[in-house]
Design a protein around this motif. Structure first.
Motif, PDB file in Angstrom:
ATOM      1  N   ALA A  44    -132.733 -10.501 -98.093  1.00 15.24           N
ATOM      2  CA  ALA A  44    -132.309 -11.540 -99.027  1.00 15.24           C
ATOM      3  C   ALA A  44    -132.976 -12.884 -98.758  1.00 15.24           C
ATOM      4  N   ASN A  45    -133.313 -13.169 -97.515  1.00 13.54           N
ATOM      5  CA  ASN A  45    -133.905 -14.466 -97.186  1.00 13.54           C
ATOM      6  C   ASN A  45    -135.419 -14.493 -97.333  1.00 13.54           C
ATOM      7  N   SER A  46    -136.085 -13.466 -96.859  1.00 14.73           N
ATOM      8  CA  SER A  46    -137.550 -13.477 -96.842  1.00 14.73           C
ATOM      9  C   SER A  46    -138.191 -12.744 -98.019  1.00 14.73           C
ATOM     10  N   ASN A  47    -137.404 -11.974 -98.774  1.00 18.08           N
ATOM     11  CA  ASN A  47    -137.909 -11.143 -99.870  1.00 18.08           C
ATOM     12  C   ASN A  47    -138.864 -10.054 -99.407  1.00 18.08           C
ATOM     13  N   VAL A  48    -138.827  -9.717 -98.135  1.00 19.95           N
ATOM     14  CA  VAL A  48    -139.676  -8.662 -97.592  1.00 19.95           C
ATOM     15  C   VAL A  48    -139.080  -7.302 -97.955  1.00 19.95           C
ATOM     16  N   LEU A  49    -139.926  -6.410 -98.467  1.00 21.46           N
ATOM     17  CA  LEU A  49    -139.511  -5.052 -98.786  1.00 21.46           C
ATOM     18  C   LEU A  49    -139.194  -4.308 -97.493  1.00 21.46           C
ATOM     19  N   ILE A  50    -137.995  -3.716 -97.423  1.00 13.27           N
ATOM     20  CA  ILE A  50    -137.584  -2.987 -96.232  1.00 13.27           C
ATOM     21  C   ILE A  50    -137.686  -1.482 -96.459  1.00 13.27           C
ATOM     22  N   LYS A  51    -137.131  -1.023 -97.568  1.00 11.49           N
ATOM     23  CA  LYS A  51    -137.168   0.411 -97.881  1.00 11.49           C
ATOM     24  C   LYS A  51    -137.231   0.594 -99.384  1.00 11.49           C
ATOM     25  N   ARG A  52    -137.735   1.776 -99.757  1.00  9.48           N
ATOM     26  CA  ARG A  52    -137.829   2.149-101.166  1.00  9.48           C
ATOM     27  C   ARG A  52    -137.388   3.603-101.264  1.00  9.48           C
ATOM     28  N   VAL A  53    -136.476   3.879-102.203  1.00  8.17           N
ATOM     29  CA  VAL A  53    -136.005   5.247-102.404  1.00  8.17           C
ATOM     30  C   VAL A  53    -136.007   5.562-103.887  1.00  8.17           C
ATOM     31  N   GLN A  54    -135.958   6.851-104.193  1.00  6.51           N
ATOM     32  CA  GLN A  54    -135.864   7.290-105.581  1.00  6.51           C
ATOM     33  C   GLN A  54    -134.497   7.935-105.774  1.00  6.51           C
ATOM     34  N   THR A  55    -133.873   7.626-106.912  1.00 11.26           N
ATOM     35  CA  THR A  55    -132.563   8.212-107.178  1.00 11.26           C
ATOM     36  C   THR A  55    -132.693   9.699-107.471  1.00 11.26           C
ATOM     37  N   ASP A  56    -131.604  10.413-107.226  1.00  7.33           N
ATOM     38  CA  ASP A  56    -131.606  11.854-107.471  1.00  7.33           C
ATOM     39  C   ASP A  56    -131.302  12.137-108.941  1.00  7.33           C
ATOM     40  N   SER A  57    -131.106  13.396-109.280  1.00  3.67           N
ATOM     41  CA  SER A  57    -130.891  13.784-110.679  1.00  3.67           C
ATOM     42  C   SER A  57    -129.599  13.214-111.253  1.00  3.67           C
ATOM     43  N   GLY A  58    -128.671  12.819-110.401  1.00  2.90           N
ATOM     44  CA  GLY A  58    -127.431  12.187-110.860  1.00  2.90           C
ATOM     45  C   GLY A  58    -127.468  10.679-110.787  1.00  2.90           C
ATOM     46  N   GLY A  59    -128.656  10.103-110.526  1.00  2.00           N
ATOM     47  CA  GLY A  59    -128.797   8.655-110.432  1.00  2.00           C
ATOM     48  C   GLY A  59    -128.357   8.095-109.081  1.00  2.00           C
ATOM     49  N   GLY A  60    -128.040   8.967-108.124  1.00  2.58           N
ATOM     50  CA  GLY A  60    -127.530   8.517-106.838  1.00  2.58           C
ATOM     51  C   GLY A  60    -128.631   8.131-105.861  1.00  2.58           C
ATOM     52  N   TYR A  61    -128.287   7.162-105.003  1.00  3.89           N
ATOM     53  CA  TYR A  61    -129.199   6.763-103.931  1.00  3.89           C
ATOM     54  C   TYR A  61    -128.377   6.441-102.688  1.00  3.89           C
ATOM     55  N   ARG A  62    -129.042   6.450-101.540  1.00  7.12           N
ATOM     56  CA  ARG A  62    -128.394   6.139-100.263  1.00  7.12           C
ATOM     57  C   ARG A  62    -129.453   5.586 -99.329  1.00  7.12           C
ATOM     58  N   ILE A  63    -129.183   4.408 -98.746  1.00  7.29           N
ATOM     59  CA  ILE A  63    -130.132   3.764 -97.844  1.00  7.29           C
ATOM     60  C   ILE A  63    -129.394   3.361 -96.572  1.00  7.29           C
ATOM     61  N   GLU A  64    -129.885   3.815 -95.424  1.00  7.67           N
ATOM     62  CA  GLU A  64    -129.321   3.378 -94.151  1.00  7.67           C
ATOM     63  C   GLU A  64    -129.875   2.003 -93.820  1.00  7.67           C
ATOM     64  N   VAL A  65    -128.978   1.096 -93.401  1.00  8.22           N
ATOM     65  CA  VAL A  65    -129.373  -0.289 -93.143  1.00  8.22           C
ATOM     66  C   VAL A  65    -128.709  -0.809 -91.873  1.00  8.22           C
ATOM     67  N   ASP A  66    -129.294  -1.855 -91.327  1.00  8.07           N
ATOM     68  CA  ASP A  66    -128.660  -2.618 -90.263  1.00  8.07           C
ATOM     69  C   ASP A  66    -127.780  -3.678 -90.927  1.00  8.07           C
ATOM     70  N   PRO A  67    -126.801  -4.227 -90.200  1.00  8.10           N
ATOM     71  CA  PRO A  67    -126.012  -5.316 -90.777  1.00  8.10           C
ATOM     72  C   PRO A  67    -126.931  -6.452 -91.238  1.00  8.10           C
ATOM     73  N   GLY A  68    -126.601  -7.055 -92.373  1.00  7.56           N
ATOM     74  CA  GLY A  68    -127.398  -8.150 -92.910  1.00  7.56           C
ATOM     75  C   GLY A  68    -127.086  -8.373 -94.371  1.00  7.56           C
ATOM     76  N   VAL A  69    -127.868  -9.227 -94.995  1.00  2.00           N
ATOM     77  CA  VAL A  69    -127.715  -9.526 -96.424  1.00  2.00           C
ATOM     78  C   VAL A  69    -129.005  -9.103 -97.119  1.00  2.00           C
ATOM     79  N   TYR A  70    -128.850  -8.377 -98.194  1.00  2.33           N
ATOM     80  CA  TYR A  70    -129.986  -7.754 -98.868  1.00  2.33           C
ATOM     81  C   TYR A  70    -129.970  -8.027-100.365  1.00  2.33           C
ATOM     82  N   LYS A  71    -131.119  -7.727-100.994  1.00  2.40           N
ATOM     83  CA  LYS A  71    -131.256  -7.665-102.448  1.00  2.40           C
ATOM     84  C   LYS A  71    -131.660  -6.236-102.773  1.00  2.40           C
ATOM     85  N   LEU A  72    -131.198  -5.756-103.911  1.00  2.63           N
ATOM     86  CA  LEU A  72    -131.629  -4.455-104.415  1.00  2.63           C
ATOM     87  C   LEU A  72    -132.353  -4.686-105.737  1.00  2.63           C
ATOM     88  N   ARG A  73    -133.406  -3.924-105.952  1.00  2.25           N
ATOM     89  CA  ARG A  73    -134.093  -3.959-107.230  1.00  2.25           C
ATOM     90  C   ARG A  73    -134.229  -2.528-107.713  1.00  2.25           C
TER      91      ARG A  73
END
Length: 118
Positions: A44-73
Motif C-alpha cells: 500500500a505504501n510503495s506500490n510494489v507488486l508483491i504477488k499475482r494470481v489468477q482466479t479459479d473457475s468460480g472467481g476465487g483467489y487466495r494469497i498468503e501474506v505477511d501482516p501489513g497493509v496492501y492494495k488489490l487490483r
C-alpha cells in the motif's frame, strides 16, 4: 546436546509461524463469478507488486501474506481495472470480494480503462 537442539528448533518454530495469514475472496460481476481474472497484491505504501494470481473457475483467489497493509487490483479483458485499497492484515485471515464492472457498463465506456489507484 539433544535438549539444546530441541530447544533451538522450538524457538525457531515459535518465532516464525508456519502458516501465513491469507487474503482471499472472489471476483464478481453482480452476483456472478468472474473466472480467470488477474488479482495483483501490492504494498500500500510503495506500490510494489508483491504477488499475482489468477482466479479459479468460480472467481476465487487466495494469497498468503505477511501482516501489513496492501492494495488489490483485479483485471480481466472486457472489464475495467478494479482497485481495493487499505486491505489490512494483522493476525487473522481477511476476505475481500472484488466487484468488477464490465467496460460496456462503465460510466464513460468510450474512455480507456483507468489503471490509476490514487
Amino acid at each position: 546436546m539433544m535438549r539444546v537442539m530441541i530447544a533451538g528448533l522450538a524457538l525457531m518454530v515459535m518465532s516464525h509461524p508456519l502458516l501465513a495469514e491469507t487474503i482471499s475472496g472472489r471476483t464478481l460481476d453482480e452476483d456472478e463469478p468472474v473466472p480467470m481474472a488477474e488479482v495483483m497484491l501490492m504494498d500500500a505504501n510503495s506500490n510494489v507488486l508483491i504477488k499475482r494470481v489468477q482466479t479459479d473457475s468460480g472467481g476465487g483467489y487466495r494469497i498468503e501474506v505477511d501482516p501489513g497493509v496492501y492494495k488489490l487490483r483485479a483485471y480481466k479483458e472486457a472489464y475495467i481495472y478494479t482497485w481495493v485499497k487499505d486491505v489490512a492484515v494483522d493476525g487473522k485471515d481477511v476476505v475481500v470480494d472484488i466487484a468488477m464492472t464490465p467496460e460496456a457498463f462503465a460510466e464513460n465506456s468510450s474512455a480507456p480503462a483507468s489503471d490509476d489507484c490514487d
